[in-house]
Design an enzyme around this catalytic site. Structure first.
Site, mmCIF file in Angstrom:
data_model
loop_
_atom_site.group_PDB
_atom_site.id
_atom_site.type_symbol
_atom_site.label_atom_id
_atom_site.label_comp_id
_atom_site.label_asym_id
_atom_site.label_seq_id
_atom_site.Cartn_x
_atom_site.Cartn_y
_atom_site.Cartn_z
ATOM 1 C CE LYS A 211 -6.541 8.350 8.238
ATOM 2 N NZ LYS A 211 -7.227 7.346 8.615
ATOM 3 N NE ARG B 132 -10.633 -1.414 3.405
ATOM 4 C CZ ARG B 132 -11.225 -1.790 4.734
ATOM 5 N NH1 ARG B 132 -12.418 -2.337 4.813
ATOM 6 N NH2 ARG B 132 -10.697 -1.287 5.730
ATOM 7 C CG ASP C 89 -5.911 7.957 4.696
ATOM 8 O OD1 ASP C 89 -7.007 8.574 3.994
ATOM 9 O OD2 ASP C 89 -6.326 6.963 5.289
ATOM 10 C CG ASP D 157 -10.237 7.103 6.830
ATOM 11 O OD1 ASP D 157 -9.103 7.174 6.100
ATOM 12 O OD2 ASP D 157 -10.354 7.001 8.117
ATOM 13 C CD GLU E 165 -6.993 5.267 2.498
ATOM 14 O OE1 GLU E 165 -5.853 4.676 2.768
ATOM 15 O OE2 GLU E 165 -7.950 5.327 3.369
ATOM 16 C CE LYS F 154 -3.251 2.327 3.160
ATOM 17 N NZ LYS F 154 -3.987 2.269 4.459
ATOM 18 C CG ASP G 14 -2.212 4.915 5.312
ATOM 19 O OD1 ASP G 14 -2.275 4.188 5.954
ATOM 20 O OD2 ASP G 14 -3.196 5.388 4.822
#
Length: 477
Positions: free
Chosen positions: A258, A331, A251, A327, A329, A246, A268
């Site tokens: 968030k 995956r 993020d 959020d 995202e 990833k 992230d």
């Protein structure tokens, strides 16, 4: 740093490091110092203890390792020495390694010393470079055994983990998707692996819809980074491993913004950084395994163009995805990367690694990563390799009863269950949906172990988790 093996300290002048196990016969361990002994009443080798003394105008530092120090403990101890005893290591340095040490322990020592050169102050006006980073610096290893290969391997491991540290710790206005793509291209040329990058238009042509949806709200162009390592002159047929990481460079959560913890979201992309570091190390070690790696890199930002909760998007696999939470995202980009990997490269083994869910942190804290796989052989190998180097994993289930968490009324699948329970598991089930029932796939959720707090900085920073673990998995197939 360069390594030189020497049989004794004849003519040496500088700092001498002497690692000692607890309750070891110190006289025997230091016989190379002409029977100079360390008084057991003052120093017994207890873990994290040190004892300084003079020997022929040389400063000697005895370093306690405890009774049975594991790989991670040894590595941390010597990282601490290199970091906190930096003023003692500016000139010539020798380390005395007795016959009690294994090659793996020597690897951990050297790797720890080099990791100790890392300084988080990348943008401070005044910079102080560690002596070990001088390309002409020579570390003398005093031993009667041939530990040169182990020491050089330790250096390569540390260099790959230091690369991971930089990628994860540098700010998001530096480490953009384009920065990561350029990093991969540069390292590919340096270490010997091929790199292909799909920018926005190429990704659109390829049909990477889920990947592109995540980056819609950012000014930073998403980059789909594909790396291919094929060993030279290797015996055929080669085993083939696929790695997916990833690469969310920052993020915000998107429109489901968030409400806490955003400060650390530059980290992230730590799963992607683990894959980048592993590719560097695998190529540097010239492992006889074919490895294909994909790191989808994007920034999840907030803008008028951002994708929306309740959107339905089309993935590379052709399956539609209902967006429940922007959020969730990571995956989405992993789904496209996994599908692309399987369709275009069909690796024999497939591992993805990501800082995916807070749920994994809620389950394990900061002690281990969450492991998901239906392949018992892969599960065992990953856990054994992780235990050996202190990058631990623990397996969680992928039972079919969790399929309902990702079922959608309007689309083939939804990206979030909407529940406050079993978050790591439902995320893994979502990824599994896009693996086309690959028989040797594993998902590693490393949200709790990829970055954190320790003695080496005042703020959260990279741990390097995954670089060595992925490399060991590939090496031990």
């Amino acid at each position: 740093m360069k390594i030189k093996i020497i049989p004794d300290l004849e003519g040496f002048s500088g700092t001498i490091l002497i690692p000692i196990f607890e309750n070891e016969e110190v006289d025997r361990n230091t016989v190379i110092l002409e029977n100079t002994s360390v008084p057991s009443t003052l120093f017994s080798g207890k873990k994290d203890s040190t004892y300084a003394f003079q020997y022929k105008n040389n400063l000697c530092l005895a370093i306690g390792l405890g009774k049975q120090a594991d790989y991670k403990t040894i590595k941390t101890i010597f990282r601490r020495v290199a970091t906190k005893q930096q003023d003692l290591l500016n000139e010539d340095v020798a380390i005395v390694i007795s016959e009690n040490f294994s090659a793996t322990q020597v690897e951990a020592i050297i790797s720890g010393l080099l990791l100790g050169t890392y300084n988080l102050g990348h943008y401070k006006k005044e910079q102080k470079n560690h002596a070990f980073l001088n390309p002409n610096f020579i570390l003398n290893i005093v031993t009667t055994l041939n530990f040169k290969l182990a020491a050089e391997r330790g250096i390569k491991i540390a260099h790959a983990q230091l690369a991971n540290f930089h990628l994860v710790d540098l700010p998001p206005n530096t480490v953009t998707p384009k920065y990561l793509a350029n990093w991969a291209i540069e390292k590919g040329k340096q270490y010997g692996f091929d790199v292909v990058v799909l920018g926005h238009e190429d990704a659109k042509i390829a049909g990477l819809g889920a990947f592109l949806a995540v980056g819609k709200g950012s000014e930073q162009e998403p980059q789909f980074v594909i790396m291919k390592y094929v060993p030279k002159n290797a015996i055929q047929p080669l085993k083939h491993v696929g790695l997916v990481g990833k690469g969310i460079t920052f993020d915000t959560g998107g429109l489901n913004i968030k409400t806490a913890g955003m400060l650390h979201m530059k980290c992230d992309m730590a799963g992607g950084a683990a894959v980048f570091g592993a590719m560097q190390l695998i190529a540097d070690l010239q492992l006889p395994i074919k490895v294909t790696a994909i790191v989808p890199c994007a920034e999840n930002a907030v803008d008028a163009k951002s994708f929306l909760p309740s959107d339905v998007i089309k993935s590379y696999s052709g399956h539609s995805i209902e967006i429940i939470d922007t959020d969730a995202e990571g995956r989405l980009i992993l789904a496209d990367a996994l599908s692309y990997m399987i369709k275009n490269f069909n690796p024999e083994y497939l591992i993805d690694i990501a800082t995916l869910t807070g749920s994994s942190v809620g389950t394990f804290g900061y002690e281990c990563g969450a492991l998901f796989t239906n392949n018992s052989k892969i599960a065992e190998q990953l856990q054994v390799n992780g235990d050996a180097i202190g990058e631990r994993l623990w397996q969680l289930p992928l039972w079919d009863c969790y399929k309902s968490d990702i079922q959608s009324d309007i689309a083939d699948v939804k990206n979030y269950s909407g529940k406050a329970v079993a978050g790591a598991i439902s995320a893994a089930k979502f990824l599994e949906y896009f693996t086309n029932e690959h028989p040797a796939w594993a998902h590693l959720d490393i949200a709790g172990v990829a970055f954190g707090d320790d003695e080496f900085a005042k703020s959260k920073h990279a741990t390097g988790y995954g670089v060595h673990l992925l490399t060991l998995f590939v090496e031990n197939l």
